[in-house]
Design an enzyme around this catalytic site. Structure first.
Site, PDB file in Angstrom:
ATOM      1  N   ASP A  25      -1.533   1.877   2.291  1.00  0.00           N
ATOM      2  CA  ASP A  25      -1.629   2.297   0.903  1.00  0.00           C
ATOM      3  C   ASP A  25      -0.321   1.963   0.204  1.00  0.00           C
ATOM      4  O   ASP A  25       0.738   1.930   0.828  1.00  0.00           O
ATOM      5  CB  ASP A  25      -1.918   3.792   0.780  1.00  0.00           C
ATOM      6  N   GLN A  26      -0.430   1.736  -1.088  1.00  0.00           N
ATOM      7  CA  GLN A  26       0.750   1.411  -1.883  1.00  0.00           C
ATOM      8  C   GLN A  26       0.714   2.192  -3.183  1.00  0.00           C
ATOM      9  O   GLN A  26      -0.330   2.270  -3.835  1.00  0.00           O
ATOM     10  CB  GLN A  26       0.780  -0.086  -2.181  1.00  0.00           C
TER      11      GLN A  26
END
EC number: 3.6.1.-
Length: 194
Positions: free
Chosen positions: A71-72
């Site tokens: 995830d970012q």
């Protein structure tokens, strides 16, 4: 062997292409996780939590797999900028980021569904945006449609033209899957890389 297959908990074409660099067979699966940040959650904590949640969500459906989640989140002065979802939101994000330094926190998690082992690392990348005109922002959003991208800028494509500079420990982190950290975690699980 402590797992039967490798699964990427993502439908992102960019993450799939990055993982293909390892030349290992793998499957992809949609994680179906609510990506809403928790109240008062710090940006790196949000990315870490979501990477682990994505991997765990897929691990339930693949009980003998080694599952990779990622995830970012983009953060400007501690404020999280997730996926914009709409053209108006993408334009708004880029207007707020012009001329600023934004930190992209990219987390990668590996869950061994068979043993329950969870590993997670976070790789920050500092990105300095150019002083963008409204016309540049609108043209970019119209051409690239970065609606599914944290911070509304796809550095692996036309979004690179929005930037003055970037710095970080892993160039693949900004694209969405930090391969240096991931290779460490996969080796710890017994995979032979290279």
């Amino acid at each position: 062997m402590r797992y039967s297959k490798l699964v990427l908990a993502s439908t992102s074409a960019y993450r799939r292409l990055l993982l293909e660099r390892f030349q290992l067979p793998f499957e992809t699966a949609r994680p179906d996780v609510d990506e809403t940040p928790l109240p008062n959650e710090m940006p790196p904590d949000t990315a870490n939590r979501l990477a682990v949640e994505k991997a765990r969500a897929v691990a339930v459906r693949h009980p003998d797999a080694l599952v990779i989640g990622s995830d970012q989140v983009a953060a400007l002065n501690g404020e999280i900028f997730g996926k914009p979802g709409t053209v108006a939101a993408a334009i708004g994000q880029l207007q707020r980021m012009r001329g600023a330094t934004v930190i992209f926190h990219t987390a990668v998690a590996v869950v061994n569904a068979r043993t329950g082992q969870v590993r997670c690392e976070n790789v920050p990348t500092r990105v300095k945006f150019r002083e963008l005109s409204d016309d540049e922002i609108v043209r970019y959003v119209d051409k690239e449609r970065p609606l599914d991208c944290a911070g509304s800028a796809k550095s692996e494509a036309l979004g690179i033209t929005l930037l003055d500079s970037l710095s970080g420990d892993d160039p693949t982190a900004l694209v969405g899957l930090p391969l240096i950290a991931l290779s460490r975690m996969l080796r710890a699980e017994g995979l032979l890389l290279p």
